[in-house]
Scaffold this motif. Structure first.
Motif, PDB file in Angstrom:
ATOM      1  N   LYS A 293       0.822  -1.215   0.000  1.00 43.09           N
ATOM      2  CA  LYS A 293       0.000   0.000   0.000  1.00 43.09           C
ATOM      3  C   LYS A 293       0.856   1.266   0.000  1.00 43.09           C
ATOM      4  O   LYS A 293       0.440   2.278  -0.544  1.00 43.09           O
ATOM      5  N   SER A 294       2.078   1.208   0.563  1.00 44.39           N
ATOM      6  CA  SER A 294       2.939   2.394   0.600  1.00 44.39           C
ATOM      7  C   SER A 294       3.402   2.794  -0.804  1.00 44.39           C
ATOM      8  O   SER A 294       3.741   3.950  -1.036  1.00 44.39           O
ATOM      9  N   LYS A 295       3.433   1.829  -1.740  1.00 41.84           N
ATOM     10  CA  LYS A 295       3.839   2.103  -3.124  1.00 41.84           C
ATOM     11  C   LYS A 295       2.661   2.058  -4.088  1.00 41.84           C
ATOM     12  O   LYS A 295       2.844   2.163  -5.303  1.00 41.84           O
ATOM     13  N   ASN A 296       1.441   1.869  -3.555  1.00 44.51           N
ATOM     14  CA  ASN A 296       0.237   1.759  -4.371  1.00 44.51           C
ATOM     15  C   ASN A 296       0.395   0.704  -5.450  1.00 44.51           C
ATOM     16  O   ASN A 296       0.089   0.935  -6.614  1.00 44.51           O
ATOM     17  N   ARG A 297       0.866  -0.477  -5.045  1.00 42.20           N
ATOM     18  CA  ARG A 297       1.051  -1.529  -6.027  1.00 42.20           C
ATOM     19  C   ARG A 297       0.946  -2.912  -5.411  1.00 42.20           C
ATOM     20  O   ARG A 297       1.029  -3.078  -4.209  1.00 42.20           O
ATOM     21  N   MET A 298       0.780  -3.878  -6.309  1.00 44.28           N
ATOM     22  CA  MET A 298       0.840  -5.278  -5.920  1.00 44.28           C
ATOM     23  C   MET A 298       2.048  -5.879  -6.609  1.00 44.28           C
ATOM     24  O   MET A 298       2.460  -5.434  -7.676  1.00 44.28           O
TER      25      MET A 298
ATOM     26  N   LEU B 142       2.324  -4.315 -10.433  1.00 43.53           N
ATOM     27  CA  LEU B 142       1.259  -3.546 -11.065  1.00 43.53           C
ATOM     28  C   LEU B 142       1.004  -2.376 -10.134  1.00 43.53           C
ATOM     29  O   LEU B 142       0.667  -2.573  -8.965  1.00 43.53           O
ATOM     30  N   ALA B 143       1.252  -1.154 -10.623  1.00 46.75           N
ATOM     31  CA  ALA B 143       1.171   0.034  -9.777  1.00 46.75           C
ATOM     32  C   ALA B 143       0.129   1.006 -10.310  1.00 46.75           C
ATOM     33  O   ALA B 143      -0.072   1.119 -11.517  1.00 46.75           O
ATOM     34  N   ALA B 144      -0.506   1.714  -9.381  1.00 49.49           N
ATOM     35  CA  ALA B 144      -1.531   2.700  -9.726  1.00 49.49           C
ATOM     36  C   ALA B 144      -1.087   4.084  -9.248  1.00 49.49           C
ATOM     37  O   ALA B 144      -0.644   4.233  -8.108  1.00 49.49           O
ATOM     38  N   LYS B 145      -1.217   5.076 -10.142  1.00 48.30           N
ATOM     39  CA  LYS B 145      -0.888   6.461  -9.799  1.00 48.30           C
ATOM     40  C   LYS B 145      -2.089   7.328 -10.130  1.00 48.30           C
ATOM     41  O   LYS B 145      -2.665   7.223 -11.214  1.00 48.30           O
TER      42      LYS B 145
END
Length: 153
Positions: free
Chosen positions: A66-71, A85-88
């Protein structure tokens, strides 16, 4: 080991995208080759599917950062791969940019099948990543479903 990266914009808030993409039960809904995904103990996941005419049933890691907004996911088996896989974007309004990154070292047998008969390994993997991202977009935006393609054969 090959490195591959693709991105797409999704018209949805980042939190909605993250919630969907980080749910293990949703993996078969947007990953082209995955037919089944089940959480295992801890940060483990078992996935089953078919890629390039080869059935697979493997276990690997799957974690949400969650700190990097990714799995992040990966496997240490015969087909060594890992990715994220990251979300911005804004947490409460869209659009959200989603990027997938894959590090992949296929076995010689799978490597040959990725290049036959229609193109290069890079083209085939990029096409699969594009299908996964488009499927994710379709599902989150409510405009369609999973994109099936050459990766299924």
């Amino acid at each position: 080991m090959g490195e591959y990266e693709r991105s797409i914009k999704i018209q949805a808030p980042r939190r909605q995208v993250e919630d969907f993409m980080s749910d293990v039960s949703n993996l078969p809904k947007y990953l082209p080759t995955t037919k089944r995904a089940e959480p295992q103990q801890g940060e483990r996941v078992r996935v089953e599917g078919e890629a390039h005419g080869h059935h697979y049933d493997s276990e690997g890691f799957f974690r949400v950062d969650k700190s990097k907004n990714r799995m992040e996911w990966g496997s240490e088996g015969e087909e060594r791969y890992r990715g994220w896989l990251a979300a911005k974007g804004d947490e409460s309004k869209g659009p959200t940019e989603v990027t997938v990154h894959l590090s992949f070292e296929p076995s010689p047998k799978v490597s040959r099948s990725l290049e036959e008969p229609t193109g290069s390994q890079e083209q085939t993997i990029n096409e699969s990543l594009d299908h996964a991202l488009q499927s994710l977009k379709n599902l989150v935006e409510g405009t369609g479903g999973k994109i099936e393609g050459r990766a299924e054969r």
